[in-house]
Write an enzyme that holds these catalytic residues in place. Sequence first.
Site, PDB file in Angstrom:
ATOM      1  N   ASP A 131       0.861  -1.180   0.000  1.00 56.32           N
ATOM      2  CA  ASP A 131       0.000   0.000   0.000  1.00 56.32           C
ATOM      3  C   ASP A 131       0.905   1.239   0.000  1.00 56.32           C
ATOM      4  OD1 ASP A 131      -2.140   1.673  -0.121  1.00 56.32           O
ATOM      5  OD2 ASP A 131      -3.152   0.936   1.668  1.00 56.32           O
TER       6      ASP A 131
HETATM    7  C1  BGC Z   1      -4.946   3.422   0.173  1.00 57.03           C
HETATM    8  C2  BGC Z   1      -5.199   2.383  -0.887  1.00 57.03           C
HETATM    9  C3  BGC Z   1      -5.052   2.995  -2.265  1.00 57.03           C
HETATM   10  C4  BGC Z   1      -3.684   3.626  -2.360  1.00 57.03           C
HETATM   11  C5  BGC Z   1      -3.386   4.221  -3.725  1.00 57.03           C
HETATM   12  C6  BGC Z   1      -3.676   4.207  -0.063  1.00 57.03           C
HETATM   13  O1  BGC Z   1      -3.581   5.298   0.780  1.00 57.03           O
HETATM   14  O2  BGC Z   1      -4.899   2.774   1.436  1.00 57.03           O
HETATM   15  O3  BGC Z   1      -6.458   1.815  -0.715  1.00 57.03           O
HETATM   16  O4  BGC Z   1      -5.242   2.003  -3.229  1.00 57.03           O
HETATM   17  O5  BGC Z   1      -3.570   4.637  -1.384  1.00 57.03           O
HETATM   18  O6  BGC Z   1      -4.079   5.389  -3.936  1.00 57.03           O
END
Ligand code: BGC
Length: 736
Positions: free
Chosen positions: A264
């Site tokens: 993530d």
């Molecule tokens: C979130 C994810 C997301 C990623 C990319 C993160 O902060 O937890 O769910 O896919 O950002 O934007």
Amino acid sequence: MLNETEIQQLLERMTVDEKIGQLVQLTGSFFDNDENVITGPIGKIGIEKQKIKYTGSILNTLGAEKITNIQRNYLKQDRLGIPLIFMADIINGFKTIFPIPLALGCSFDPKLVKSTAQVAAQEAAVSGVHVTFSPMVDMVRDARWGRVMESFGEDTYLNNLFSQAMVEGYQGRNDRNLNIVSCVKHFAAYGAAIAGRDYNSVELSERALRQDYLPAYKAAVDAGCGLVMTSFNTIDGVPATANDYLLDQILRQEWGFDGVVISDYAAIKELIAHGVAKNEKEATRLSLNAGCDIDMMTSSYSNSLHQLLGEGTINESQLDKSVLRVLELKNKLGLFDNPYRNASQELEKELILCDEFRKIARDAVTKTCVLLKNDNILPLNKHSQFALVGPYAQNNNISGMWSFNVDKSQVVTVEEGIKQYVDNFKTVKGSPLIDDLHFLESLGAHGSQAEILNENAKDLLNEALQTVEDVDTVIVAIGEHPHQSGEGGSRGQLTLPQSQLELLRKLKMKRKKVITLLFSGRPLELSEVVQNSDAIIQCWFPGVEGGNGIADLLFGYANPSAKLAMTFPHSVGQCPIYYNHLNTGRPAIESSHSTRFTSRYIDIQNEPEFCFGYGLSYSQFKYSKVELDKKVMTKNETITASIKIENTSDRDGVETVQLYIRDLVGTVARPVKELKGVQKVYLQSKETKEVEFKITNDMLKFVQKDFSYDSEDGEFLVFIGGSSSIDNDIVFELIK
Ligand code: BGC
């Protein structure tokens, strides 16, 4: 497409820097200067400038023209011509924004959910996107957590159905054969953050993890999702991104997942803050060793992998494995043949927000809004006199926190929706959307938010009270601000703003009939709203067709059939609260102990405001007692449970019939009820139908004391009805 040998040969021609680059994901802003949506610390990335050109994938850049340009320029300079892969958060739709996932969960309808993913896939594909970071199948039980809006709710069975449906919708065939690859997230158990505080640690027993939380990720893997995203949280002290037990043992070895694992946002570098890595180099070693292939938005892999290889702490074959997975994904997408894939400005114009897609969105709104209360007031007669009041009456910000790609001018507001049916009514705001100005300022209140800061709650209320003077009925559109849920949107209080509650109180004091339309990304505390409303529709954040779908429901052109996918607590102190809990040794109701010494609160009730599976219709349904075709089954047999259901009303409608089972005695304690089947049954007025569920041994299996997955002999209760609070049950026995 390249064949295996060709991919292998490509890998062999790559330098170490080129290989490492494939494992790095950055936003498109590193390649053009436009703004991107970022959820983490972009300014502090600290990636070495000369390495940016090796980047293998791009985050959250959208649009055929832009993506085609970035790809073209990139390929001009890339020695081996390895195309970029474009990944983005397409959560509840791309431009045709659907109701938020928690609302979609309330449809109890995987077919509908699959069709929303198919639409999103088509729009995203023509806009140049290759991979979506969806579905999020984190099971949730705590309404304080802001990201419950992105989930399908609290039930494992439903989560499994929706997980599979979404992956099939994104990746499967559709009429135009425009699909994208799905990345399931956040692996694992991110939804169990302690006290509902985002990014907080997770402490779960191995049994709860395997029984309740892991199945939905596995359902996505079984449906063939191309990627898995790690979660931000620790689990049993080990951050998911460096967790070899999760990423290697469970995901790769037990489940046989051979796709790409991506961290993530910034989760690799965050291993330092977690306190399991001293620096980026250690964070890199831990993550790559655990099996995390791509580093999203940090400099860790880019700046440290080379050094680790030099020291021999990581060997090149380990690196190659991860790189190979990324190359295979690019190959599977056909990027080596056509690096622009489906990106097409003509198709963008033709497909995005086309009538066909909007129709599906409108239908989805009617099937996801939950009718929580109705004292004979809905559906509303078109000829009745009413006024529309509330901060959501004319608001087009109703698509939820993740719809950063929405074109708000395309969103149908409640007022506009109602106007297709009736236009002689007045609309006023009645109260601010939010009382907590500090919260808005912290969001950098600009534009329309700045206007809110200048509003005076008293003036708005007085204006509303004057406006409703001549009408009996008031439709009140209220709720929480879209930014109060979503990522980083944890709340310690689940109340509506006092000024909105005051509006309801005053309307009730004036003896108005109040129909409340509630917008929120989570279950809120509603006891006061219930007291002061004659009807309540939980509208969630319904997306571009919100106003239309809501108007269809208000005037009876559609009949509500949605059921809550998440329990509504009576009070925040009950959180986490969920229907499929264990009984405890001192259940509050049946216990022989004096009331004090049972499992209860002394100052709040145990029961929720609205339970899981609850939701009304304009029709009334009468269930017969549950019947079984036999009372005893062996593990190879099945039992058929049936009921007769009658629509006793004058209106055709759909009932969401739910099957629950309770295992009365197990070697480990079993939940008081577990959802095991759902059927949406259409019944004309006065029609009766028989509904059957087949009970199989598989439905009775659970994670046993020794962690095997099996059923146990003994007695089970079968419940069939319209919510999780039903007591229409019958017993059967499973024998050897
Ligand atoms: C979130 C994810 C997301 C990623 C990319 C993160 O902060 O937890 O769910 O896919 O950002 O934007």
